[in-house]
Motif scaffolding. Structure first.
Motif, PDB file in Angstrom:
ATOM      1  N   SER A   1      32.110  32.255  31.626  1.00 30.85           N
ATOM      2  CA  SER A   1      30.996  31.853  32.474  1.00 30.85           C
ATOM      3  C   SER A   1      30.101  30.887  31.713  1.00 30.85           C
ATOM      4  N   GLN A   2      29.300  30.121  32.458  1.00 29.90           N
ATOM      5  CA  GLN A   2      28.465  29.105  31.827  1.00 29.90           C
ATOM      6  C   GLN A   2      27.442  29.709  30.868  1.00 29.90           C
ATOM      7  N   ASN A   3      26.993  30.935  31.151  1.00 28.71           N
ATOM      8  CA  ASN A   3      25.921  31.530  30.333  1.00 28.71           C
ATOM      9  C   ASN A   3      26.446  32.480  29.265  1.00 28.71           C
TER      10      ASN A   3
ATOM     11  N   GLN B   1      36.341  42.653  30.106  1.00 33.56           N
ATOM     12  CA  GLN B   1      37.344  41.790  30.711  1.00 33.56           C
ATOM     13  C   GLN B   1      37.427  42.135  32.198  1.00 33.56           C
ATOM     14  N   HIS B   2      37.075  41.166  33.018  1.00 38.46           N
ATOM     15  CA  HIS B   2      37.212  41.293  34.466  1.00 38.46           C
ATOM     16  C   HIS B   2      38.351  40.387  34.923  1.00 38.46           C
ATOM     17  N   PHE B   3      38.906  40.704  36.076  1.00 32.39           N
ATOM     18  CA  PHE B   3      40.109  40.000  36.517  1.00 32.39           C
ATOM     19  C   PHE B   3      39.933  39.486  37.943  1.00 32.39           C
ATOM     20  N   TYR B   4      40.496  38.317  38.186  1.00 32.13           N
ATOM     21  CA  TYR B   4      40.390  37.742  39.522  1.00 32.13           C
ATOM     22  C   TYR B   4      41.673  37.899  40.329  1.00 32.13           C
ATOM     23  N   ASN B   5      42.683  38.492  39.731  1.00 34.96           N
ATOM     24  CA  ASN B   5      43.908  38.768  40.483  1.00 34.96           C
ATOM     25  C   ASN B   5      44.136  40.272  40.566  1.00 34.96           C
ATOM     26  N   LYS B   6      45.090  40.675  41.367  1.00 35.24           N
ATOM     27  CA  LYS B   6      45.431  42.085  41.506  1.00 35.24           C
ATOM     28  C   LYS B   6      46.472  42.440  40.457  1.00 35.24           C
ATOM     29  N   ASP B   7      46.289  43.595  39.805  1.00 38.81           N
ATOM     30  CA  ASP B   7      47.283  44.016  38.813  1.00 38.81           C
ATOM     31  C   ASP B   7      48.462  44.683  39.512  1.00 38.81           C
ATOM     32  N   PRO B   8      49.561  44.967  38.787  1.00 39.80           N
ATOM     33  CA  PRO B   8      50.748  45.542  39.437  1.00 39.80           C
ATOM     34  C   PRO B   8      50.492  46.893  40.095  1.00 39.80           C
ATOM     35  N   ILE B   9      49.533  47.668  39.580  1.00 38.39           N
ATOM     36  CA  ILE B   9      49.240  48.966  40.182  1.00 38.39           C
ATOM     37  C   ILE B   9      48.661  48.769  41.571  1.00 38.39           C
ATOM     38  N   GLN B  10      47.667  47.903  41.688  1.00 34.83           N
ATOM     39  CA  GLN B  10      47.059  47.625  42.980  1.00 34.83           C
ATOM     40  C   GLN B  10      48.076  47.019  43.950  1.00 34.83           C
ATOM     41  N   THR B  11      48.849  46.056  43.466  1.00 34.89           N
ATOM     42  CA  THR B  11      49.787  45.351  44.339  1.00 34.89           C
ATOM     43  C   THR B  11      50.920  46.250  44.794  1.00 34.89           C
ATOM     44  N   ASN B  12      51.548  46.960  43.860  1.00 35.00           N
ATOM     45  CA  ASN B  12      52.744  47.736  44.191  1.00 35.00           C
ATOM     46  C   ASN B  12      52.435  48.962  45.031  1.00 35.00           C
ATOM     47  N   LEU B  13      51.193  49.479  44.954  1.00 39.69           N
ATOM     48  CA  LEU B  13      50.800  50.615  45.793  1.00 39.69           C
ATOM     49  C   LEU B  13      50.005  50.184  47.019  1.00 39.69           C
TER      50      LEU B  13
ATOM     51  N   ARG C   1      29.542  40.974  33.224  1.00 43.66           N
ATOM     52  CA  ARG C   1      30.678  40.120  33.573  1.00 43.66           C
ATOM     53  C   ARG C   1      30.351  38.679  33.187  1.00 43.66           C
ATOM     54  N   LEU C   2      30.863  38.256  32.046  1.00 49.28           N
ATOM     55  CA  LEU C   2      30.596  36.916  31.527  1.00 49.28           C
ATOM     56  C   LEU C   2      31.871  36.083  31.407  1.00 49.28           C
ATOM     57  N   SER C   3      32.942  36.588  31.968  1.00 47.10           N
ATOM     58  CA  SER C   3      34.205  35.851  31.999  1.00 47.10           C
ATOM     59  C   SER C   3      35.089  36.521  33.040  1.00 47.10           C
ATOM     60  N   VAL C   4      36.143  35.835  33.397  1.00 51.11           N
ATOM     61  CA  VAL C   4      37.089  36.408  34.357  1.00 51.11           C
ATOM     62  C   VAL C   4      38.476  35.896  33.984  1.00 51.11           C
ATOM     63  N   GLY C   5      39.469  36.775  34.078  1.00 53.45           N
ATOM     64  CA  GLY C   5      40.797  36.387  33.615  1.00 53.45           C
ATOM     65  C   GLY C   5      41.905  36.945  34.481  1.00 53.45           C
ATOM     66  N   LEU C   6      43.099  36.796  33.982  1.00 56.08           N
ATOM     67  CA  LEU C   6      44.295  37.265  34.689  1.00 56.08           C
ATOM     68  C   LEU C   6      44.736  38.607  34.137  1.00 56.08           C
ATOM     69  N   ALA C   7      44.808  39.602  35.008  1.00 55.62           N
ATOM     70  CA  ALA C   7      45.472  40.851  34.638  1.00 55.62           C
ATOM     71  C   ALA C   7      46.975  40.598  34.615  1.00 55.62           C
ATOM     72  N   ALA C   8      47.703  41.496  33.976  1.00 55.43           N
ATOM     73  CA  ALA C   8      49.170  41.386  34.002  1.00 55.43           C
ATOM     74  C   ALA C   8      49.627  41.254  35.450  1.00 55.43           C
ATOM     75  N   GLU C   9      50.479  40.283  35.715  1.00 56.24           N
ATOM     76  CA  GLU C   9      50.852  39.976  37.094  1.00 56.24           C
ATOM     77  C   GLU C   9      52.172  40.602  37.518  1.00 56.24           C
ATOM     78  N   SER C  10      52.864  41.224  36.599  1.00 54.65           N
ATOM     79  CA  SER C  10      54.181  41.763  36.905  1.00 54.65           C
ATOM     80  C   SER C  10      54.388  43.054  36.134  1.00 54.65           C
ATOM     81  N   ILE C  11      55.411  43.802  36.522  1.00 55.11           N
ATOM     82  CA  ILE C  11      55.769  45.013  35.790  1.00 55.11           C
ATOM     83  C   ILE C  11      56.114  44.654  34.344  1.00 55.11           C
ATOM     84  N   GLU C  12      56.865  43.575  34.173  1.00 58.57           N
ATOM     85  CA  GLU C  12      57.227  43.146  32.819  1.00 58.57           C
ATOM     86  C   GLU C  12      55.974  42.878  31.991  1.00 58.57           C
ATOM     87  N   GLY C  13      55.033  42.117  32.560  1.00 60.86           N
ATOM     88  CA  GLY C  13      53.804  41.805  31.847  1.00 60.86           C
ATOM     89  C   GLY C  13      52.981  43.037  31.541  1.00 60.86           C
TER      90      GLY C  13
END
Length: 644
Positions: A196-198, A219-231, A306-318
């Motif tokens: 984030s800028q600040n 660490q906050h995430f802007y995508n859904k992790d495999p737990i959220q997606t697969n269930l 929350r001063l940044s946002v990132g990618l949670a693991a996007e797959s079971i492998e990840g």
């Protein structure tokens, strides 16, 4: 008399339920109650159900002692967790009161990268250039030695560094950068985390305390992790790491046991130099950095903002690449002089940095499956059964108090409906990692979690975990069927039999949900949409139409338009004025009544960069506020199970 402990536990939590979670004494009482009940329960178990004379075979008797030993491990894990959670800390008010140092010190921003694609790196680097701080230098540390990334960095005016070899992975990469960087502080962002800028202005003031070596942020995430997606829980259950970053990390900070998590942190250069650079002995260099700094008198603190946002693991492998690295790194620390067992730490620090959870949780979860199986298939009781009344008096209050304590402490971030299946799903892959790490802790190389377009795509299946889960489910169902047929029954229908039947049915449900996690959910969009809910204007020729921008990604948006204007947007390209970005060309691709989906066509790279900075500024989120009520969880899990 048998129900008195249950009534007392229920009454206590009714009394404290609406009290503030930050109340120091109440928090301690809430955490202490399950521990006291657990001690009482385990004492009864040892004296009345384990240490007794019996005619059981040696194997059956050994099984009883083994079950009790695993329960002891479970109680230790719970006790350490509740010890951590018995305090909590927030530093936002402290950050508000800090004055920026004068003159402003130089800050280096490190972005270590290895194989992340441009769609991941672009957001991080662009946002780093927009961080609101004048004396910053951005360093992209490329262990992938990619010419296109060098060119990209040159276009943005940031420093690009590579090195002759990739020794010691991320830690070695940052140590190499330290020989070039000259700033008094170092902010670190993994390639997939967008600052984030600040960020610097909110964290730098903490270093006015000379004992602070690292400030870690969540660490906050802007995508859904495999737990959220697969269930299918994207909108009603938080991501799997929220428990740690929103609650446990803040509680650890109250014990002065917060630790660096690698990304989204800022370090004092003097402290890094004092420890000889980033430690390279472990694949989790972040945890080890905190431990080595502690011995030099520098603490790690945690700012829960929350001063940044990132990618949670996007797959079971990840997911498993990441967890296996964390697990192995935590266990490696036990074999290092700088680890929790080495000299120079207090007793409390040793307890809180000891990897108790990694060492115990998977064994405990697998034992929960094995206990009814051993009874139904082999006739082995987990203990010398007394009577059901004793279970009600000693065991049920432990479970009830822990469940209510968790709900009181962390609310919707905990539900056995999700945590149970997730734990089982993880156990079959991470359990062997624990054993392998204890036998041979070192030698396995650092593996980068695949992210973005570099992550696996398509509907993947974790065949190993699925096979183990189905085997356990099949054996459990076989045990149930065998013992309801009198001629085939392995066990007599004694007082423990209905308990074993109920336990087995719960295991079947949990295993069924764990099986769903083995099937990769679809990734519907290349780019995640942020919820905007702000006004915009569509320009179509000479006409202007007010619209509501419902959501947007770097690639496109969804607009709410009036019914009267809906027909006007079907004829082709128009433009959209977006706050802080300007007028962006849009190409309508899909229209459903008063909703219009469109793609963006930017006039320049600067305009695209402005959109990145807007969306990833920290003002927006990609999900509606999670509502994890039990009814909604059951409904969603039922829908996912039977309707796909």
């Amino acid at each position: 008399m048998d129900y008195i402990p249950l009534l007392l536990v229920s009454g206590f939590f009714l009394w404290v339920w609406d009290a503030p979670r930050t109340h120091h004494k109440l928090r301690q009482m809430v955490c202490l109650l399950p521990v006291l009940l657990c001690i009482q329960y385990m004492s009864w178990r040892l004296i009345n159900t384990v240490w007794t004379e019996s005619d059981d075979s040696l194997l059956a008797q050994s099984w009883i002692w083994g079950v009790w030993s695993i329960e002891v491990l479970a109680c230790i894990e719970v006790a350490v967790f509740l010890l951590i959670m018995s305090r909590t800390n927030t530093r936002s008010k402290q950050a508000d009161q800090h004055q920026m140092p004068s003159p402003l010190p130089a800050v280096d921003i490190f972005i270590p990268t290895y194989n992340e694609p441009l769609d991941v790196l672009e957001k991080t680097i662009v946002a780093a250039t927009a961080v609101d701080y004048p004396h910053k230098t951005i360093w992209v540390l490329d262990d992938g030695k990619r010419d296109w990334l060098r060119t990209f960095c040159k276009e943005l005016g940031v420093c690009y560094l590579t090195r002759a070899d990739n020794q010691h992975a991320k830690a070695g990469n940052m140590n190499h950068a330290l020989t070039h960087a000259q700033g008094q502080f170092i902010a670190v962002f993994d390639a997939d985390f967008v600052p984030s800028q600040n960020f610097i202005r909110r964290t730098l003031g903490f270093f006015s305390d000379p004992s602070v070596g690292i400030v870690q942020t969540p660490q906050h995430f802007y995508n859904k992790d495999p737990i959220q997606t697969n269930l299918g829980l994207m909108q009603i259950y938080p991501d799997e790491q929220r428990l740690f970053f929103d609650h446990m990390a803040a509680s650890r900070d109250a014990w002065q046991a917060a630790f660096c998590c690698g990304s989204c942190s800022i370090m004092r250069r003097q402290a890094v130099d004092a420890i000889g650079g980033i430690p390279t002995q472990s694949i989790t260099e972040d945890l080890l950095t905190t431990l080595v700094m502690l011995r030099k008198g520098y603490q790690t603190i945690y700012l829960n903002e929350r001063l940044s946002v990132g990618l949670a693991a996007e797959s079971i492998e990840g997911f498993f690449v990441q967890r296996e690295r964390w697990c192995r790194g935590a266990i490696q620390s036990l074999f290092l002089n700088a680890g929790p067992l080495g000299p120079g730490l207090s007793t409390m620090q040793r307890i809180l940095f000891f990897p108790t959870s990694w060492l115990t949780q998977y064994t405990v979860r697998l034992m929960l499956i094995a206990i009814p199986l051993a009874y139904l298939l082999l006739g082995w009781l987990p203990f010398h059964f007394t009577d059901t009344a004793d279970m009600v008096f000693y065991q049920l209050p432990v479970f009830l108090s822990f469940f209510l304590a968790m709900r009181w402490l962390i609310g919707g971030h905990f539900s056995p409906l999700v945590s149970g299946p997730v734990g089982l799903f993880s156990s079959f892959r991470l359990g062997p990692t624990v054993v392998a790490s204890l036998i041979k802790p070192f030698g396995k190389p650092f593996k980068v979690t695949p992210k973005g377009s570099g992550a696996s795509s398509g509907r993947q299946v974790d065949l190993f975990s699925l096979g183990m889960i189905l085997a356990c489910m099949g054996l459990t169902l076989m045990g149930l069927l065998l013992n309801v047929v009198p001629e085939l029954a392995v066990v007599s229908h004694d007082e423990f039999f209905p308990i074993a039947m109920f336990w087995s049915m719960l295991n079947v449900i949990s295993l069924g949900l764990a099986a769903l996690l083995c099937f990769e959910g679809p990734r519907l969009r290349k780019e995640e949409r942020f919820l905007l809910a702000e006004a915009g204007v569509v320009h179509d020729g000479e006409s202007n139409y007010p619209v509501q921008i419902i959501d947007a990604s770097v690639d496109g948006c969804k607009l709410a338009i009036s019914q009267a204007d809906s027909a006007l947007f079907k004829k082709g390209t128009a433009s959209l004025t977006v706050q802080n970005v300007g007028r962006v060309m849009i190409q309508p691709v899909r229209q459903n009544q008063a909703l219009l989906a469109a793609t963006f066509e930017y006039n320049s790279k600067a305009q695209r960069n402005a959109m990145i900075c807007k969306l990833f500024s920290g003002r927006y989120t990609t999900v509606s506020p999670a509502d994890s009520s039990t009814r909604q969880l059951i409904s969603s899990l039922w829908e996912k199970t039977f309707n796909g």
